[in-house]
Design a protein around this motif. Structure first.
Motif, PDB file in Angstrom:
ATOM      1  N   CYS A  44      -4.505  31.083 107.746  1.00 29.30           N
ATOM      2  CA  CYS A  44      -5.015  30.737 109.075  1.00 29.30           C
ATOM      3  C   CYS A  44      -5.519  31.973 109.807  1.00 29.30           C
ATOM      4  O   CYS A  44      -6.561  31.929 110.473  1.00 29.30           O
ATOM      5  N   LEU A  45      -4.794  33.079 109.685  1.00 33.91           N
ATOM      6  CA  LEU A  45      -5.233  34.315 110.323  1.00 33.91           C
ATOM      7  C   LEU A  45      -6.540  34.820 109.717  1.00 33.91           C
ATOM      8  O   LEU A  45      -7.424  35.306 110.439  1.00 33.91           O
ATOM      9  N   PHE A  46      -6.684  34.719 108.390  1.00 33.24           N
ATOM     10  CA  PHE A  46      -7.924  35.152 107.754  1.00 33.24           C
ATOM     11  C   PHE A  46      -9.107  34.288 108.182  1.00 33.24           C
ATOM     12  O   PHE A  46     -10.205  34.793 108.432  1.00 33.24           O
ATOM     13  N   PHE A  47      -8.894  32.969 108.285  1.00 31.43           N
ATOM     14  CA  PHE A  47      -9.971  32.098 108.754  1.00 31.43           C
ATOM     15  C   PHE A  47     -10.329  32.402 110.203  1.00 31.43           C
ATOM     16  O   PHE A  47     -11.503  32.408 110.579  1.00 31.43           O
ATOM     17  N   ALA A  48      -9.322  32.656 111.041  1.00 23.52           N
ATOM     18  CA  ALA A  48      -9.588  33.006 112.438  1.00 23.52           C
ATOM     19  C   ALA A  48     -10.380  34.304 112.514  1.00 23.52           C
ATOM     20  O   ALA A  48     -11.316  34.428 113.313  1.00 23.52           O
ATOM     21  N   ALA A  49     -10.018  35.283 111.682  1.00 28.44           N
ATOM     22  CA  ALA A  49     -10.741  36.560 111.674  1.00 28.44           C
ATOM     23  C   ALA A  49     -12.188  36.353 111.263  1.00 28.44           C
ATOM     24  O   ALA A  49     -13.104  36.958 111.842  1.00 28.44           O
TER      25      ALA A  49
END
Length: 72
Positions: A44-49
């Motif tokens: 989720c953090l990678f997609f948000a980034a």
């Protein structure tokens, strides 16, 4: 000095990397379910980034065209 427009996306990617390492360590110590949760949080953090990077690029291009119009 020019402001770094990609700061947010870099920090989110860094947090995703740290969460991935935490998930690996949890999985290695026998807490597989918690490690899986950490991996899901990391993705989720990678997609948000990634999406923050797209938004930052659009904003940078919009400001670039605005600056070009003012100097002409």
């Amino acid at each position: 000095m020019k402001k770094d427009i990609h700061f947010t996306s870099r920090m989110l990617a860094l947090a995703g990397g740290l969460m991935t390492v935490s998930g690996i360590l949890m999985a290695l110590t026998g807490r597989l379910a918690i490690g899986g949760i950490f991996w899901a949080a990391a993705s989720c953090l990678f997609f948000a980034a990634y999406y923050f990077r797209l938004a930052e690029n659009k904003k940078g291009q919009a400001e670039g065209t605005k600056d070009e119009q003012e100097t002409v």
